[in-house]
Scaffold this motif. Structure first.
Motif, PDB file in Angstrom:
ATOM      1  N   ALA A 170       9.198 -12.509  20.394  1.00 15.59           N
ATOM      2  CA  ALA A 170      10.052 -12.054  21.493  1.00 15.59           C
ATOM      3  C   ALA A 170       9.166 -11.198  22.382  1.00 15.59           C
ATOM      4  CB  ALA A 170      11.228 -11.248  20.968  1.00 15.59           C
ATOM      5  N   PHE A 171       9.152 -11.488  23.678  1.00 17.58           N
ATOM      6  CA  PHE A 171       8.312 -10.692  24.567  1.00 17.58           C
ATOM      7  C   PHE A 171       8.906 -10.608  25.959  1.00 17.58           C
ATOM      8  CE2 PHE A 171       6.605 -14.978  25.023  1.00 17.58           C
ATOM      9  CZ  PHE A 171       6.240 -15.098  26.355  1.00 17.58           C
ATOM     10  N   THR A 172       8.428  -9.623  26.694  1.00 16.52           N
ATOM     11  CA  THR A 172       8.889  -9.382  28.059  1.00 16.52           C
ATOM     12  C   THR A 172       7.726  -9.588  29.015  1.00 16.52           C
ATOM     13  OG1 THR A 172       8.430  -7.020  27.761  1.00 16.52           O
ATOM     14  CG2 THR A 172      10.707  -7.752  27.412  1.00 16.52           C
ATOM     15  N   ALA A 173       8.062  -9.910  30.267  1.00 21.71           N
ATOM     16  CA  ALA A 173       7.032 -10.114  31.289  1.00 21.71           C
ATOM     17  C   ALA A 173       7.618  -9.813  32.658  1.00 21.71           C
ATOM     18  CB  ALA A 173       6.508 -11.553  31.241  1.00 21.71           C
ATOM     19  N   GLU A 174       6.729  -9.587  33.610  1.00 24.37           N
ATOM     20  CA  GLU A 174       7.116  -9.400  35.008  1.00 24.37           C
ATOM     21  C   GLU A 174       6.307 -10.373  35.854  1.00 24.37           C
ATOM     22  OE1 GLU A 174       6.613  -5.341  36.130  1.00 24.37           O
ATOM     23  OE2 GLU A 174       8.130  -4.590  34.738  1.00 24.37           O
ATOM     24  N   ASP A 175       7.005 -11.089  36.730  1.00 25.03           N
ATOM     25  CA  ASP A 175       6.308 -12.060  37.573  1.00 25.03           C
ATOM     26  C   ASP A 175       7.124 -12.306  38.835  1.00 25.03           C
ATOM     27  OD1 ASP A 175       4.218 -13.909  38.172  1.00 25.03           O
ATOM     28  OD2 ASP A 175       5.530 -15.558  37.557  1.00 25.03           O
ATOM     29  N   LYS A 176       6.471 -12.215  39.977  1.00 25.34           N
ATOM     30  CA  LYS A 176       7.098 -12.517  41.270  1.00 25.34           C
ATOM     31  C   LYS A 176       8.405 -11.759  41.466  1.00 25.34           C
ATOM     32  CE  LYS A 176       5.003 -17.110  41.271  1.00 25.34           C
ATOM     33  NZ  LYS A 176       5.232 -18.565  41.171  1.00 25.34           N
ATOM     34  N   GLY A 177       8.378 -10.486  41.085  1.00 23.64           N
ATOM     35  CA  GLY A 177       9.545  -9.632  41.268  1.00 23.64           C
ATOM     36  C   GLY A 177      10.630  -9.813  40.229  1.00 23.64           C
ATOM     37  N   ILE A 219       6.387   1.693  23.667  1.00 20.60           N
ATOM     38  CA  ILE A 219       5.973   1.266  22.329  1.00 20.60           C
ATOM     39  C   ILE A 219       5.812  -0.254  22.284  1.00 20.60           C
ATOM     40  CG2 ILE A 219       6.666   1.186  19.890  1.00 20.60           C
ATOM     41  CD1 ILE A 219       8.207   3.842  20.433  1.00 20.60           C
ATOM     42  N   PHE A 220       6.764  -0.977  22.850  1.00 21.88           N
ATOM     43  CA  PHE A 220       6.777  -2.438  22.843  1.00 21.88           C
ATOM     44  C   PHE A 220       5.565  -3.000  23.584  1.00 21.88           C
ATOM     45  CE2 PHE A 220       9.243  -6.484  23.951  1.00 21.88           C
ATOM     46  CZ  PHE A 220       9.394  -6.903  22.644  1.00 21.88           C
ATOM     47  N   LYS A 253      19.460 -10.780  24.182  1.00 23.67           N
ATOM     48  CA  LYS A 253      20.415  -9.727  24.562  1.00 23.67           C
ATOM     49  C   LYS A 253      19.954  -8.367  24.038  1.00 23.67           C
ATOM     50  CE  LYS A 253      24.523 -12.677  24.809  1.00 23.67           C
ATOM     51  NZ  LYS A 253      25.837 -13.008  24.188  1.00 23.67           N
ATOM     52  N   ILE A 254      19.449  -8.343  22.823  1.00 23.04           N
ATOM     53  CA  ILE A 254      18.977  -7.093  22.229  1.00 23.04           C
ATOM     54  C   ILE A 254      17.756  -6.577  22.984  1.00 23.04           C
ATOM     55  CG2 ILE A 254      17.936  -6.094  20.153  1.00 23.04           C
ATOM     56  CD1 ILE A 254      19.760  -8.082  18.545  1.00 23.04           C
ATOM     57  N   ILE A 255      16.821  -7.484  23.284  1.00 21.05           N
ATOM     58  CA  ILE A 255      15.609  -7.081  24.006  1.00 21.05           C
ATOM     59  C   ILE A 255      15.965  -6.588  25.411  1.00 21.05           C
ATOM     60  CG2 ILE A 255      13.417  -7.884  24.975  1.00 21.05           C
ATOM     61  CD1 ILE A 255      13.351  -7.566  21.968  1.00 21.05           C
ATOM     62  N   GLU A 267      11.951  -9.666  36.188  1.00 24.94           N
ATOM     63  CA  GLU A 267      11.716  -9.187  34.836  1.00 24.94           C
ATOM     64  C   GLU A 267      12.257 -10.244  33.886  1.00 24.94           C
ATOM     65  OE1 GLU A 267      13.451  -5.335  34.442  1.00 24.94           O
ATOM     66  OE2 GLU A 267      12.074  -4.406  35.866  1.00 24.94           O
ATOM     67  N   LEU A 268      11.423 -10.690  32.966  1.00 29.77           N
ATOM     68  CA  LEU A 268      11.737 -11.844  32.137  1.00 29.77           C
ATOM     69  C   LEU A 268      11.703 -11.494  30.654  1.00 29.77           C
ATOM     70  CD1 LEU A 268       9.304 -14.187  34.069  1.00 29.77           C
ATOM     71  CD2 LEU A 268      11.784 -14.118  34.354  1.00 29.77           C
ATOM     72  N   VAL A 269      12.546 -12.183  29.886  1.00 27.50           N
ATOM     73  CA  VAL A 269      12.557 -12.063  28.434  1.00 27.50           C
ATOM     74  C   VAL A 269      12.392 -13.455  27.847  1.00 27.50           C
ATOM     75  CG1 VAL A 269      13.904 -11.437  26.395  1.00 27.50           C
ATOM     76  CG2 VAL A 269      14.042 -10.028  28.446  1.00 27.50           C
ATOM     77  N   PHE A 270      11.455 -13.588  26.919  1.00 19.96           N
ATOM     78  CA  PHE A 270      11.204 -14.858  26.247  1.00 19.96           C
ATOM     79  C   PHE A 270      11.447 -14.688  24.754  1.00 19.96           C
ATOM     80  CE2 PHE A 270       8.629 -14.737  30.024  1.00 19.96           C
ATOM     81  CZ  PHE A 270       8.640 -16.028  30.522  1.00 19.96           C
ATOM     82  N   VAL A 271      12.103 -15.653  24.145  1.00 25.28           N
ATOM     83  CA  VAL A 271      12.303 -15.640  22.696  1.00 25.28           C
ATOM     84  C   VAL A 271      12.043 -17.039  22.159  1.00 25.28           C
ATOM     85  CG1 VAL A 271      13.874 -15.157  20.794  1.00 25.28           C
ATOM     86  CG2 VAL A 271      14.074 -13.853  22.924  1.00 25.28           C
ATOM     87  N   ILE A 272      11.146 -17.132  21.203  1.00 28.34           N
ATOM     88  CA  ILE A 272      10.843 -18.401  20.544  1.00 28.34           C
ATOM     89  C   ILE A 272      11.003 -18.174  19.052  1.00 28.34           C
ATOM     90  CG2 ILE A 272       9.098 -20.176  20.132  1.00 28.34           C
ATOM     91  CD1 ILE A 272       7.792 -19.233  22.794  1.00 28.34           C
ATOM     92  N   LEU A 273      11.841 -18.981  18.406  1.00 28.82           N
ATOM     93  CA  LEU A 273      12.121 -18.809  16.989  1.00 28.82           C
ATOM     94  C   LEU A 273      11.758 -20.068  16.203  1.00 28.82           C
ATOM     95  CD1 LEU A 273      15.674 -17.139  17.132  1.00 28.82           C
ATOM     96  CD2 LEU A 273      13.441 -16.011  17.038  1.00 28.82           C
TER      97      LEU A 273
END
Length: 201
Positions: free
Chosen positions: A176-183, A119-120, A105-107, A185-191
Motif C-alpha cells: 500500500a503506498f501513496t503518491a503525488e502526481d500532476k496535482g 513515518i510512512f 480507505k484506511i490509508i 494525491e493518489l493511493v495504490f493498494v496491491i494485494l
C-alpha cells in the motif's frame, strides 16, 4: 497516533517478545527494554517489526485483543465493510480478511495525519540506544519505490510513502503506498501478488 502520545514509554513484555517467534520480522527487542511510541511506530512501518506491533497493541489497548477490537471499530467508522482483523501485525489467519478498497480507505484517512505521513514516507530511521541496548538500531524501509538503496531501478520520486508485506505461505506479496502526481494525491493498494525474480536475483 490517535490513542497515544509519541513520547509515551513502551516497555517490552513477554507479549512483544512473542513477536520474535511467530514467524514474523522483529528488531530483537529484549524483555523490559523501553522505547518511545514514536520509535515503535517507525520500527513497525519501516521494518514491519512484529515485536513492536504486539507491544504497541498491548500498550494502547491494554491487551492485544483489546487493541484488535479498537482496530475493527475504527475500520468500521471509516466505512470498511469487508474487513475483519484478528491480529495487529498482519500475519495470515484464516479468520482475517480485507480488500484493497478497505485498505485504501484506511490509508486515505491516515494520510490526513501529518505525523503518519512523516513515518510512512521515511526511508530510514535511527533508533537510539536504550536501557537494554548500547548500540543504535537502524531500520530501513522495504518500500523500494521510495527507498532506492537496494533496488534503485524501482525508485519513483512521486511516491510519498508506503509499506510492503510478504507472507510466503499465505497471502503473498502486497503493498500500500501513496503518491503525488500532476496535482493529484493518489493511493495504490496491491494485494496477493506472486513474487517473481529476475535472472540476477
Amino acid at each position: 497516533l490517535e490513542n497515544g502520545n509519541l513520547s509515551d514509554n513502551v516497555t517490552m513484555t513477554a507479549t512483544g517478545l512473542s513477536g520474535a517467534t511467530d514467524g514474523g520480522v522483529h528488531i530483537s527487542a529484549q524483555l523490559d527494554e523501553v522505547f518511545t511510541l514514536e520509535q515503535c511506530l517507525y520500527a513497525i512501518v519501516l521494518a514491519s517489526a512484529n515485536d513492536m506491533a504486539l507491544q504497541v497493541a498491548e500498550h494502547i489497548g491494554g491487551t492485544v485483543e483489546g487493541f484488535v477490537e479498537l482496530m475493527n471499530s475504527r475500520a468500521k467508522e471509516l466505512g470498511c465493510t469487508n474487513t475483519m482483523l484478528v491480529n495487529c501485525h498482519g500475519l495470515d489467519n484464516v479468520q482475517q480478511y480485507t480488500t484493497a478498497r478497505d485498505i485504501a480507505k484506511i490509508i486515505l484517512a491516515a494520510s490526513e495525519n501529518p505525523t503518519f505521513m512523516e513515518i510512512f514516507g521515511a526511508k530510514t530511521y535511527t533508533m537510539p540506544p536504550t536501557n537494554k541496548n548500547e548500540k543504535e538500531r537502524e531500520v530501513t524501509s522495504g518500500n523500494h519505490l521510495k527507498y532506492e538503496m537496494h533496488l534503485p531501478q524501482f525508485n519513483d520520486l512521486r511516491v510519498t510513502g508506503g509499506m510492503p508485506s510478504y507472507v510466503s505461505a499465505g497471502s503473498g506479496a502486497s503493498i500500500a503506498f501513496t503518491a503525488e502526481d500532476k496535482g493529484m494525491e493518489l493511493v495504490f493498494v496491491i494485494l496477493g501478488s506472486v513474487r517473481t525474480y529476475e535472472d540476477n536475483g
